[in-house]
Design a protein around this motif. Structure first.
Motif, short mmCIF file in Angstrom:
data_model
loop_
_atom_site.label_atom_id
_atom_site.label_comp_id
_atom_site.label_asym_id
_atom_site.label_seq_id
_atom_site.Cartn_x
_atom_site.Cartn_y
_atom_site.Cartn_z
N ASP A 8 0.85 -1.18 0.00
CA ASP A 8 0.00 0.00 0.00
C ASP A 8 0.89 1.24 0.00
OD1 ASP A 8 -1.71 2.15 0.67
OD2 ASP A 8 -3.06 0.81 1.76
N VAL A 9 0.70 2.11 -0.99
CA VAL A 9 1.56 3.30 -1.10
C VAL A 9 1.42 4.22 0.10
CG1 VAL A 9 1.58 3.23 -3.61
CG2 VAL A 9 -0.22 4.53 -2.43
N HIS A 10 0.35 4.04 0.89
CA HIS A 10 0.15 4.88 2.07
C HIS A 10 0.83 4.31 3.31
CE1 HIS A 10 -2.71 7.24 -0.23
NE2 HIS A 10 -3.40 6.15 -0.52
N SER A 11 1.41 3.11 3.19
CA SER A 11 2.07 2.48 4.33
C SER A 11 3.50 2.98 4.45
CB SER A 11 2.07 0.96 4.18
OG SER A 11 2.95 0.35 5.11
N ARG A 12 3.83 3.57 5.58
CA ARG A 12 5.19 4.05 5.80
C ARG A 12 6.18 2.90 5.78
NH1 ARG A 12 6.13 7.73 10.99
NH2 ARG A 12 4.67 8.98 9.75
N GLU A 13 5.80 1.76 6.40
CA GLU A 13 6.69 0.61 6.43
C GLU A 13 6.96 0.07 5.03
OE1 GLU A 13 4.02 0.93 8.28
OE2 GLU A 13 4.52 0.64 10.40
N ALA A 14 5.92 0.01 4.20
CA ALA A 14 6.09 -0.48 2.83
C ALA A 14 6.97 0.45 2.02
CB ALA A 14 4.72 -0.65 2.17
N THR A 54 5.11 -2.80 -12.01
CA THR A 54 3.91 -3.07 -12.80
C THR A 54 3.17 -1.77 -13.07
OG1 THR A 54 2.25 -3.34 -11.05
CG2 THR A 54 3.75 -5.20 -11.43
N SER A 55 2.15 -1.85 -13.91
CA SER A 55 1.34 -0.66 -14.22
C SER A 55 0.58 -0.18 -13.00
CB SER A 55 0.37 -0.98 -15.36
OG SER A 55 -0.48 -2.07 -15.00
N ASN A 56 0.47 -1.04 -11.99
CA ASN A 56 -0.22 -0.68 -10.74
C ASN A 56 0.74 -0.45 -9.60
OD1 ASN A 56 -2.87 -0.95 -11.88
ND2 ASN A 56 -2.67 -3.17 -11.72
N GLY A 57 1.99 -0.17 -9.94
CA GLY A 57 2.98 0.07 -8.89
C GLY A 57 3.86 -1.14 -8.65
N GLN A 58 4.65 -1.08 -7.61
CA GLN A 58 5.59 -2.15 -7.31
C GLN A 58 4.91 -3.30 -6.56
OE1 GLN A 58 8.74 0.24 -5.36
NE2 GLN A 58 10.07 -0.41 -7.03
N HIS A 59 5.20 -4.52 -7.00
CA HIS A 59 4.76 -5.73 -6.32
C HIS A 59 5.99 -6.50 -5.87
CE1 HIS A 59 0.66 -5.91 -8.68
NE2 HIS A 59 0.87 -4.76 -8.08
N VAL A 60 5.84 -7.29 -4.84
CA VAL A 60 6.92 -8.13 -4.35
C VAL A 60 6.55 -9.59 -4.59
CG1 VAL A 60 8.30 -8.83 -2.36
CG2 VAL A 60 7.57 -6.44 -2.58
N LEU A 61 7.40 -10.31 -5.31
CA LEU A 61 7.23 -11.75 -5.48
C LEU A 61 8.13 -12.45 -4.48
CD1 LEU A 61 7.10 -12.40 -9.33
CD2 LEU A 61 5.21 -12.32 -7.70
N ASN A 89 0.09 -3.96 10.05
CA ASN A 89 -1.26 -3.54 9.67
C ASN A 89 -1.16 -2.46 8.60
OD1 ASN A 89 -2.51 -5.26 11.50
ND2 ASN A 89 -2.53 -3.73 13.13
N GLY A 90 -1.95 -2.63 7.53
CA GLY A 90 -1.96 -1.64 6.47
C GLY A 90 -0.81 -1.73 5.50
N TYR A 91 0.01 -2.77 5.61
CA TYR A 91 1.19 -2.89 4.75
C TYR A 91 0.80 -3.08 3.28
CZ TYR A 91 5.93 -4.25 3.38
OH TYR A 91 7.18 -4.30 2.78
N GLY A 92 -0.30 -3.78 3.06
CA GLY A 92 -0.75 -4.06 1.69
C GLY A 92 -1.52 -5.35 1.65
N THR A 93 -1.76 -5.87 0.46
CA THR A 93 -2.46 -7.14 0.29
C THR A 93 -1.46 -8.22 -0.13
OG1 THR A 93 -2.99 -6.68 -2.02
CG2 THR A 93 -4.58 -5.97 -0.35
#
Length: 224
Positions: free
Chosen positions: A11-17, A59-66, A80-84
């Motif tokens: 989540d781009v709003h997560s400071r930890e991410a 990706t076109s939707n931002g960075q993903h981690v595999l 909490n709130g890190y992302g999906t």
């Protein structure tokens, strides 16, 4: 042994991410974040113990981690709130590998040449010399061969180097780590399914703790 593949969409709003994906020490920070998803007290090399490999994808939707591992990660350990995040087993894909099958591949790796001790001493060379251009492409061809793949089409692109600063003996003992990274994409024919399963499991090259070496494949819908 089951291999697990996890896709984390921060989540781009997560400071930890944001901290794990940006900055000089992002590669080390992300490594620590991902290793926290596995049991503690796993011995001197928990990354190898759990077969952890990872790669950041733009990706076109931002960075993903595999994230790939031989132990299912505990996604409840993400802040909490890190992302999906979603985890699935890779067994169906690995079991379907067979000689002659054409696949698409991707691997962000750190290609290097390792001079012998005599050559290093004579020319004052480091233990590992990063490769680029044609030398890196030749390195990948050799790696693909040892992974049971015969490249058909190949494209390479330099990506941002992985950097980190370690202080194993306190703040006054700084070790600067840098792994130049190149992303290899293309199609290939499987020549040895067993070798390919082994390399998918263990990864390719150096810098595995810093986002290098994860080999991803998928069946090619249209063979060249």
């Amino acid at each position: 042994m089951t291999l697990w593949l996890t896709r984390i969409v921060p989540d781009v709003h997560s400071r930890e991410a944001r901290r794990d994906l940006q900055g000089v020490n992002a590669a080390m920070g992300l490594h620590r974040r991902l290793m926290a998803l596995y049991p503690n007290n796993a011995g001197p090399d928990p990354r190898a113990q759990f077969g952890v490999l990872f790669r950041v994808e733009d990706t076109s939707n931002g960075q993903h981690v595999l994230l790939q591992s031989s132990h299912e990660p505990d996604l409840t350990r993400l802040p909490n709130g890190y992302g999906t995040a979603l985890t699935r087993p890779l067994d169906p894909l690995l079991e379907a590998l067979e000689t002659g099958l054409t696949v698409r591949y991707r691997c962000t790796a750190s290609p290097v040449r390792k001079p012998g001790a005599t050559t290093r001493a004579r020319y004052n060379l480091p233990a590992a010399i990063p490769l680029s251009g044609e030398e890196a492409d030749e390195w990948w061809t050799r790696q693909a061969d040892t992974a049971g793949l015969k490249p058909l089409l190949s494209h390479s692109q330099a990506v941002e180097a992985a950097r980190a600063v370690r202080t194993p003996n306190g703040a006054n003992d700084k070790q600067h780590i840098r792994h130049n990274r190149i992303r290899f994409d293309g199609t290939a024919t499987i020549t040895n399914p067993d070798l390919l399963r082994q390399k998918i499991t263990e990864g390719i090259g150096r810098g595995k703790a810093y986002g290098c070496g994860l080999l991803s494949i998928a069946p090619a819908r249209n063979a060249p």
